[in-house]
Each structure stands twice: as C-alpha cells, then as structure tokens.
Design a protein around this motif. Structure first.
Motif, PDB file in Angstrom:
ATOM      1  N   GLN A 386       0.850  -1.183   0.000  1.00 39.80           N
ATOM      2  CA  GLN A 386       0.000   0.000   0.000  1.00 39.80           C
ATOM      3  C   GLN A 386       0.891   1.240   0.000  1.00 39.80           C
ATOM      4  N   PRO A 387       1.155   1.787  -1.165  1.00 41.42           N
ATOM      5  CA  PRO A 387       2.083   2.915  -1.273  1.00 41.42           C
ATOM      6  C   PRO A 387       1.552   4.162  -0.576  1.00 41.42           C
ATOM      7  N   THR A 388       2.494   4.954  -0.096  1.00 40.98           N
ATOM      8  CA  THR A 388       2.141   6.254   0.466  1.00 40.98           C
ATOM      9  C   THR A 388       2.073   7.274  -0.665  1.00 40.98           C
ATOM     10  N   GLY A 389       1.798   8.494  -0.326  1.00 37.61           N
ATOM     11  CA  GLY A 389       1.811   9.562  -1.324  1.00 37.61           C
ATOM     12  C   GLY A 389       3.109  10.340  -1.309  1.00 37.61           C
ATOM     13  N   HIS A 390       4.189   9.708  -0.798  1.00 33.10           N
ATOM     14  CA  HIS A 390       5.471  10.408  -0.668  1.00 33.10           C
ATOM     15  C   HIS A 390       6.415  10.062  -1.815  1.00 33.10           C
ATOM     16  N   GLY A 391       7.106  11.067  -2.320  1.00 37.33           N
ATOM     17  CA  GLY A 391       8.134  10.844  -3.322  1.00 37.33           C
ATOM     18  C   GLY A 391       7.625  10.078  -4.526  1.00 37.33           C
ATOM     19  N   GLU A 398      -0.955   6.289  -7.844  1.00 44.38           N
ATOM     20  CA  GLU A 398      -1.949   6.767  -8.806  1.00 44.38           C
ATOM     21  C   GLU A 398      -2.393   5.676  -9.768  1.00 44.38           C
ATOM     22  N   TYR A 399      -1.493   4.751 -10.132  1.00 47.53           N
ATOM     23  CA  TYR A 399      -1.889   3.744 -11.118  1.00 47.53           C
ATOM     24  C   TYR A 399      -2.005   2.336 -10.540  1.00 47.53           C
ATOM     25  N   LEU A 400      -1.583   2.116  -9.266  1.00 43.41           N
ATOM     26  CA  LEU A 400      -1.583   0.752  -8.733  1.00 43.41           C
ATOM     27  C   LEU A 400      -3.003   0.178  -8.628  1.00 43.41           C
ATOM     28  N   GLY A 401      -3.946   1.023  -8.197  1.00 46.80           N
ATOM     29  CA  GLY A 401      -5.322   0.536  -8.099  1.00 46.80           C
ATOM     30  C   GLY A 401      -5.854   0.084  -9.437  1.00 46.80           C
ATOM     31  N   ARG A 402      -5.592   0.870 -10.469  1.00 48.25           N
ATOM     32  CA  ARG A 402      -6.032   0.516 -11.822  1.00 48.25           C
ATOM     33  C   ARG A 402      -5.340  -0.762 -12.295  1.00 48.25           C
ATOM     34  N   LEU A 403      -4.063  -0.904 -11.966  1.00 47.60           N
ATOM     35  CA  LEU A 403      -3.297  -2.098 -12.356  1.00 47.60           C
ATOM     36  C   LEU A 403      -3.863  -3.346 -11.708  1.00 47.60           C
ATOM     37  N   ARG A 404      -4.201  -3.250 -10.421  1.00 47.28           N
ATOM     38  CA  ARG A 404      -4.774  -4.404  -9.727  1.00 47.28           C
ATOM     39  C   ARG A 404      -6.124  -4.801 -10.335  1.00 47.28           C
ATOM     40  N   ARG A 405      -6.915  -3.824 -10.691  1.00 49.51           N
ATOM     41  CA  ARG A 405      -8.228  -4.119 -11.297  1.00 49.51           C
ATOM     42  C   ARG A 405      -8.050  -4.817 -12.648  1.00 49.51           C
ATOM     43  N   MET A 406      -7.080  -4.390 -13.422  1.00 54.76           N
ATOM     44  CA  MET A 406      -6.832  -5.014 -14.719  1.00 54.76           C
ATOM     45  C   MET A 406      -6.393  -6.470 -14.549  1.00 54.76           C
TER      46      MET A 406
END
Length: 410
Positions: A386-391, A398-406
C-alpha cells in the motif's frame, strides 16, 4: 559527601544513597552510570561513613576464588561485629557464575555489596542479584558540575594547590572535551598543567596542544553501541540530516566497524524509504561496497553521502509493511496451491498434469498486462503493498489501483 559533583537526585535528604553514605542504610546497591560520574567515590564514602571494612574488586582481574575469599573473611569479621562493604567495579564483566557466587552473601547481608557498572544492569547483571539490590542510576555530569571539579582541582591542597591558573576559555574547552566525565576532565587538566611552569597559566592553546581530542563515550558491545545506533537510524527516519551526521561521526570516531554502519544504512534504505525513493537503496549499497573497497578513514565519505541521501529522502514504510503482512499470512497457513497455469511446464508430462496450460503471456497484450489469476485461490482480497503519497510512491499510488483491477478483473 557535599563535594560530590552532581547526582543530587540520589544524594538529597531521605534518598537511599544518602542514607547509605551517612551510615544508616543497609541495602546493597548497584550504581549504574557513565564513566567518571562518581561511582567509585560514592562507594568509598559509604564504607568510610559506616566505619566498616572496605574491599574493592575489579571484575577485570578477579574471579570466583577472590569473591569467595572476601565472603569467607567477611563472615569471620561479622562474628566480631565488623561488617564488610564489598565494592565491585565493572560488575557487568563478571560471568553468571561469578555473580551467582555473591547471591547468598548479599541476601543474608554477610557483605554490603556496592557494585558499579557502565552497562544497563537489565542486560548485564543476573536477575537474582538485581532483585536483592537497589538499582541507582547516576547521570552524566553537567557542564557546571565538571567546571566545579576542575576549579577545585586547581585550587585545592589535594590538587594543584594553586600552582597554575586556568584561563576561562581553557576551562571551557576542558569541560567540552570531558563530555560529562570528571575523571577524564582531571586527566586532561593534569596533561595541560604539566606543560606550563609553576605560576603559569593554562591557555586555550595549551589545552589544544596537549589534549589531542575528545574521547567519545562508546562501547561497541554495550549500551552506547545500541543507543547511538538507534539515535542514528531514528534521526535518518525523522529526516534530521544534521543529527544523523552527528551520530555517524560519533560511531566513526569511536572506531565502530564501518561495515556495520553500512549494513544499517542498507536496511534503512528499504525499511523506511523503500519505493518513495528507490535510488536510496542503490546509494546505500554502493556505500557499503565502497567502504569494503577503500576502507577507513576515506570510507567516511561514502557513509556520509549515503546518510545525507537517506536522511533527506522521502520516507515510506510500505516495503516492510508489505513483506511482513505477506509473511504473517504464510505463517498463519494462508498458502494455497500455486494456480496450475503458473506452474513449471518445462518438463515432459507437465501438460498432462495441466501445468502451465492456459498461461497468458502479458507481453502479447499491447498494454503489457492481462487479466489472470496469480495469487492462490481464496486470497483474492489480499492487498499487501500500500504505497504512500510520498516521493516516487505518489506516482505508483496513482496507477496501482487501476493495475490491480486489470489483473484481477475487478
């Protein structure tokens, strides 16, 4: 007793240590504190005030035989009404067997034990001995405490008897070099005083010429090793680059193994930075390799570079959380069969078993991603990373959720 520098928290009226020094206490004590804070002085005052036999042993040169001889002598003296104060310096260096030899004598008060240690007794003293003694922690001396000791040493008949004077800036420098250690302060004063004639003045230049450098209080096998290392890592994690460099310098100056420092940096690069700045691990690994290649003192440079990089990098604990969460599932039994289409198919008979049959090659899809089961059955809802919003993790998030859904077809 009033001449003891510092330790007011132990020597004020009604405190156990004051009662011992005044001769009215009966409990054995373990004095725990840094070097040069008065442990030996306090022990000798206890013996003097109580009018008893004082026997001093050092754990560096004494064994079970010497301990038992003291106890036998103390038992005979006790018959004549004479109690024995047994002072053991560096008690943490006694083995478990040596410490156990003291237990009965301490419990039945054949001896009044006053033990001194620079190490945390919780780790270095056996529990039965701890439970039979008062644990009193001495604090490092303040700058004013050390200043008072030095001024008294210059003026007192037991010291330099006023044979030299001490310039204010020289006094301040000696206090700084002492680092809260009165014994070290007196050693440095003596070295500087020997360099000036009677009636002369110890100046700042005298101190600098005769006292090379401050000796860092640091034991590679003791508390300071762990405390300074902990402070080093926590300063990097907290993004205080100056504090991190300070603790790095203390470790280097004290002769810490640079490979140990490098290993800590490599671990920290993944544990506390991870994907927020993937280059941190590269820098830490390169520093470890450089230190191994060039050695010290030049190795301080890549270590400092890596420390600065890590301290100023964006932070994320997502890597350690991800792997520890996955490990927890595996340890709890969530380890279903590997899906058949993911299994190895490079042997005769694999297809008959259904292994590797139906596997979709992601690169055949123009997106480079295909919908396919990868995780074992029954674990479809698991989300470890679960990535943070840092760096750099902000972009991943931003794209991990979309990647998991695909991939999972959700």
């Amino acid at each position: 007793m009033d001449e003891i520098a510092g330790q007011r928290h132990l020597l004020s009226d009604g405190k156990p240590l004051r009662r011992l020094v005044e001769g009215s206490g009966a409990a054995s004590v373990i004095l725990y504190g840094p070097p040069g804070t008065g442990k030996t002085t306090i022990a000798s005052l206890i013996a003097k005030a109580m009018g008893q036999n004082f026997v001093g042993l050092s754990a560096l040169s004494s064994g079970v035989k010497e301990v038992r001889q003291v106890i036998d002598d103390a038992r005979r003296d006790l018959v004549r009404g004479e109690k024995t104060v047994l002072f053991i310096d560096e008690v943490h260096r006694f083995s478990k067997t040596q410490q156990d030899a003291l237990l009965a004598a301490v419990e039945n008060r054949t001896v009044l034990l006053v033990a001194a240690t620079t190490e945390n007794p919780s780790f270095s003293v056996v529990a039965p001995l701890l439970s039979r003694s008062l644990l009193l922690k001495l604090e490092p001396l303040s700058e004013d405490d050390v200043r008072g000791v030095l001024q008294r040493a210059v003026e007192d008949e037991r010291g330099l008897k006023g044979s030299i004077s001490l310039a204010d800036d020289a006094l301040n420098q000696l206090v700084l070099l002492a680092g809260g250690d009165a014994r070290r302060a007196l050693t440095y004063l003596e070295a500087a005083a020997e360099a000036v004639p009677a009636g002369g003045t110890v100046t700042l230049e005298t101190v600098r010429d005769n006292v090379n450098r401050a000796v860092v209080r640091y034991d590679r096998d003791g508390d300071q090793h762990y405390d300074v290392t902990s402070a080093f890592i926590k300063s990097i994690r907290g993004s205080d680059v100056d504090a991190a460099l300070h603790y790095l310098a203390r470790m280097i100056e004290a002769g810490e193994d640079p490979r140990f420092i490098a290993r800590r940096l490599v671990i920290h690069a993944s544990e506390d930075i991870g994907m927020a700045d993937p280059t941190a691990l590269q820098t830490a690994s390169a520093a470890a390799q450089a230190v191994q290649f060039i050695g010290m003192p030049e190795g301080r440079l890549p270590l400092a570079q890596a420390t600065i990089h890590l301290a100023t990098a964006p932070k994320s604990p997502s890597v350690i959380k991800a792997i520890d969460s996955a490990l927890a599932d595996v340890r709890e039994g969530f380890a279903g069969p590997v899906p058949a289409h993911l299994r190895d198919g490079h042997y005769e008979g694999a297809k008959q078993l259904g292994h590797a049959v139906g596997y979709k090659y992601p690169h055949d899809d123009p997106r480079g991603v295909v919908e396919q089961r990868y995780i074992p059955e029954g674990m479809e809802d698991r989300v470890y990373y679960q990535p943070t919003g840092h760096g750099a993790e902000k972009r991943i998030k931003e794209y991990l959720g979309r990647l998991r859904r695909m991939v999972r077809g959700a």
